[in-house]
Design a protein around this motif. Structure first.
Motif, PDB file in Angstrom:
ATOM      1  N   GLN A 285      -1.728 -43.898  10.902  1.00 26.18           N
ATOM      2  CA  GLN A 285      -0.431 -43.465  11.263  1.00 26.18           C
ATOM      3  C   GLN A 285       0.537 -43.662  10.045  1.00 26.18           C
ATOM      4  OE1 GLN A 285       0.150 -46.094  14.650  1.00 26.18           O
ATOM      5  NE2 GLN A 285       1.505 -47.212  13.607  1.00 26.18           N
ATOM      6  N   PRO A 286       1.704 -42.960  10.172  1.00 21.59           N
ATOM      7  CA  PRO A 286       2.416 -43.112   8.950  1.00 21.59           C
ATOM      8  C   PRO A 286       2.980 -44.628   8.881  1.00 21.59           C
ATOM      9  CG  PRO A 286       3.066 -41.301  10.190  1.00 21.59           C
ATOM     10  CD  PRO A 286       2.132 -41.846  11.088  1.00 21.59           C
ATOM     11  N   GLN A 287       2.721 -45.310   7.677  1.00 21.21           N
ATOM     12  CA  GLN A 287       2.863 -46.499   7.315  1.00 21.21           C
ATOM     13  C   GLN A 287       4.212 -46.802   6.303  1.00 21.21           C
ATOM     14  OE1 GLN A 287       1.071 -49.019   8.354  1.00 21.21           O
ATOM     15  NE2 GLN A 287      -0.518 -47.583   9.335  1.00 21.21           N
ATOM     16  N   GLY A 288       4.978 -47.762   6.551  1.00 22.79           N
ATOM     17  CA  GLY A 288       5.973 -48.331   5.659  1.00 22.79           C
ATOM     18  C   GLY A 288       5.413 -48.693   4.418  1.00 22.79           C
TER      19      GLY A 288
ATOM     20  N   CYS B  84      -0.129 -40.493   5.883  1.00 23.08           N
ATOM     21  CA  CYS B  84      -0.142 -41.627   6.849  1.00 23.08           C
ATOM     22  C   CYS B  84       0.128 -42.714   5.824  1.00 23.08           C
ATOM     23  CB  CYS B  84      -1.416 -42.180   7.521  1.00 23.08           C
ATOM     24  SG  CYS B  84      -1.454 -41.064   8.951  1.00 23.08           S
ATOM     25  N   ALA B  85      -0.581 -42.675   4.630  1.00 22.52           N
ATOM     26  CA  ALA B  85      -0.549 -43.855   3.617  1.00 22.52           C
ATOM     27  C   ALA B  85       0.330 -43.631   2.503  1.00 22.52           C
ATOM     28  CB  ALA B  85      -1.886 -43.753   2.799  1.00 22.52           C
TER      29      ALA B  85
ATOM     30  N   ASN C  81      12.829 -34.510   7.575  1.00 22.28           N
ATOM     31  CA  ASN C  81      11.731 -35.215   8.024  1.00 22.28           C
ATOM     32  C   ASN C  81      11.093 -34.848   9.447  1.00 22.28           C
ATOM     33  OD1 ASN C  81      13.091 -37.380   5.857  1.00 22.28           O
ATOM     34  ND2 ASN C  81      10.825 -36.995   5.315  1.00 22.28           N
ATOM     35  N   SER C  82       9.814 -34.908   9.492  1.00 26.30           N
ATOM     36  CA  SER C  82       9.296 -34.802  10.686  1.00 26.30           C
ATOM     37  C   SER C  82       8.503 -36.061  11.209  1.00 26.30           C
ATOM     38  CB  SER C  82       8.148 -33.570  11.207  1.00 26.30           C
ATOM     39  OG  SER C  82       7.307 -33.641  10.272  1.00 26.30           O
ATOM     40  N   GLY C  83       9.617 -36.767  11.883  1.00 24.51           N
ATOM     41  CA  GLY C  83       8.977 -38.308  12.108  1.00 24.51           C
ATOM     42  C   GLY C  83       9.109 -38.976  10.990  1.00 24.51           C
TER      43      GLY C  83
END
Length: 597
Positions: free
Chosen positions: A237-240, A36-37, A314-316
């Motif tokens: 959750q995955p972050q930008g 996520c980070a 990439n997955s998501g």
């Protein structure tokens, strides 16, 4: 200066060079939290380097792109040793005379333990910065157990005996030995200072910073608590990259004061990683922007030279290691079978830079096909004229589109694709809010839950938004059913006509099936009879394929599909059967729509 991939003691990392003699080693979060980070952590490292501080971030042994597995023995010892090796590597490569060790979440636990050992060895660090620290191995283990318990997984077949006692933390294994060693790790209770100067940053409501600062002050350290909002949201959750703004107060604290210059540029040496069955090296490809990937090749070359290369997407918004590190594991497994592979980060994801004019973590964006073509070009330059593209969820859609009109793509394996269109793109957060692939019934049931209903009444804009989304769904469904838009069916027909071999795998009862059935009929019946197109349902599996036993069955499906492609290259369609393979699947292969499990 451009960051440089580095390898040391089996660990893969990135050295972000700068002129200052104050260096920083980043010890990131672990497992799902690291996924996520990851991009925000990368941006944090870039910010430190921009402030003049040479910075090294890395993957712990057995995780990320580093060698080994999380199931290997002596993991906790290896993780702490990995931190110490990173400190040595930064000092050797840059000549820094002052060093800051930064730990985030479980990384704080490992950084503190490593700092204490380095101090005892006479190589201690000058500063320790802890961000949202987990302060004991028992707490770390408890959090991993909680995370494993709250993620719903299907009731599946028993794991093989050797894995039956392992803890599955969203695909990441924690063995009993690792759990025991982690539970015994308590550096915060030791009567030893990890560094002369210490920062403890946590949520404003957290009590840990003041407690730790008070304790370490009594031992003679200059210890400072800091309240930072948003540090826990980074690991949810995955972050930008922009999410790294949360860490700005920590960055300013680390970079405060005069910084002497004179650090040496990193030496130019290969960053290859040699393992028993595979060799991996970081690669850059494409332009505007230049993208990143990991090229994994077998130790022993394929004597026949007929195996296609594998391209992992990439997955998501998860970076190139994949959900539960599945892409790394799959790439190295296939290398042992003689297949080369390239796992990439598309623009704006993981370790690849932004695409000009687009935000981070943008999914279902048609521009991603440019990245896929660049990866195919790079593989072709390495001598791979035939490629199989593999993608999970949001990676499945570009994997399908990659084969249209490109004869280098001889096959595709798409896993739980959520959509079939590529357009202007959708951000991860917006996708999670809309969940477009749920059925309207499921969507309404979720929206009419008492808590959500009360929130909608309090905020009329929510009700208006719900009405707009439902209206859009209705119009879209009518267009599909009237045949005015049949792009998904046309795409599969074209892939079939062009001779592509496509394996579509859905976890049974997956949330993405509603979208699949909407486009292609119940059970995907519109695809029946299309040569080269196969649909398989993987029973007792979750969306991200984090159930290990289901992964085993998926491995056998992938092996069979690749075998078919090899035999097809020799014009022997009959050889696509399963003769000689112990796959645990029905004899003679799987007809379209067959279930596995």
């Amino acid at each position: 200066m451009k960051p440089t991939p580095v390898v040391f003691d089996g660990c893969f990392g990135w050295l972000h060079p700068a002129q200052g003699l104050r260096g920083v080693v980043l010890c990131g979060a672990y497992g799902y939290e690291e996924l996520c980070a990851h991009r925000a952590w990368r941006s944090f490292a870039e910010g430190l380097a921009a402030a003049g501080l040479p910075t090294l971030r890395f993957d712990y042994p057995g995780s990320g792109d580093s060698a080994g597995e999380d199931s290997d023995p002596d993991r906790v010892r290896a993780w702490v040793d990995g931190v110490k090796a990173a400190v040595r590597r930064l000092r050797e490569d840059t000549g820094v005379t002052e060093l800051t060790l930064v730990g985030y979440r479980m990384g704080s636990l490992l950084a503190t333990a490593a700092a204490q050992e380095l101090a005892e060895e006479g190589q201690g660090v000058d500063t320790l910065a802890l961000v949202s620290p987990i302060t004991s191995g028992r707490k770390a283990l408890r959090e991993l157990q909680t995370l494993a318990a709250i993620v719903l997984r299907p009731v599946c077949n028993p794991e093989p005996p050797e894995r039956a006692s392992w803890l599955n933390v969203i695909g990441m294994p924690v063995t009993p030995e690792t759990a025991l060693a982690l539970g015994a790790l308590n550096p915060f209770d030791r009567p030893a200072l990890p560094a002369p100067r210490i920062l403890i940053a946590d949520r404003p409501e957290g009590k840990t910073p003041v407690k730790l600062a008070t304790r370490w002050r009594t031992m003679g350290a200059v210890a400072e608590p800091m309240a930072v909002s948003g540090v826990m949201e980074l690991v949810q959750q995955p972050q930008g990259a922009q999410a790294a703004a949360v860490l700005e107060p920590v960055l300013r604290w680390i970079a405060a004061g005069p910084i002497a210059s004179g650090a040496t540029p990193p030496p130019d040496r290969p960053a290859g990683l040699m393992m028993p069955t595979a060799v991996e090296r970081p690669v850059f490809f494409g332009s505007a922007p230049e993208l990143f990937g990991i090229y994994c090749t077998p130790v022993l070359a394929d004597p026949a030279g007929n195996r296609p290369a594998i391209l992992f997407l990439n997955s998501g918004a998860t970076h190139h290691v994949g959900s539960g590190r599945a892409t790394v594991v799959q790439a190295r497994r296939l290398a042992a079978r003689g297949y080369a592979s390239l796992r990439i980060d598309a623009a704006g994801i993981g370790d690849s830079p932004d695409r000009p004019g687009f935000p981070d973590n943008l999914l279902y964006n048609k521009e991603v096909i440019t990245d896929v073509r660049a990866a195919l070009n790079w593989l072709e330059q390495q001598g791979h004229e035939r490629v199989v593209v593999i993608g999970l969820c949001a990676g499945g859609t570009p994997a399908l589109h990659a084969g249209l009109g490109d004869d280098r793509v001889v096959g595709q394996i798409v896993l739980n694709p959520g959509r079939f269109e590529l357009g202007g793109g959708i951000a991860v957060l917006d996708l999670m809010r809309s969940v477009p692939f749920r059925s309207t019934k499921e969507y309404l049931l979720e929206a009419l839950k008492p808590a959500r209903l009360r929130a909608s009444i309090r905020k009329p804009a929510r009700t208006v938004g719900l009405a707009k989304r439902l209206t859009g769904r209705f119009v879209r469904k009518m267009l599909l059913r009237t045949g005015l838009t049949r792009h998904a069916l046309r795409m599969f027909r074209r892939l079939s006509a062009e001779g592509r071999r496509v394996l579509v795998v859905y976890s049974s009862d997956d949330m993405t099936l509603a979208e699949f059935y909407l486009h292609l009929g119940e059970g995907g019946r519109a695809l029946d009879g299309l040569p080269g197109i196969e649909v398989v349902y993987l029973d007792r599996s979750d969306h991200s394929l984090t159930v290990w036993e289901a992964r085993d069955r998926l491995d056998r499906l992938i092996d069979r599909h690749l075998t078919c492609l090899e035999t097809a290259a020799h014009s022997d369609p009959a050889a696509c059967g399963l003769t000689g393979w112990s796959l645990g699947l029905p004899s003679g292969g799987l007809p379209s729509g067959e279930r596995v499990g």
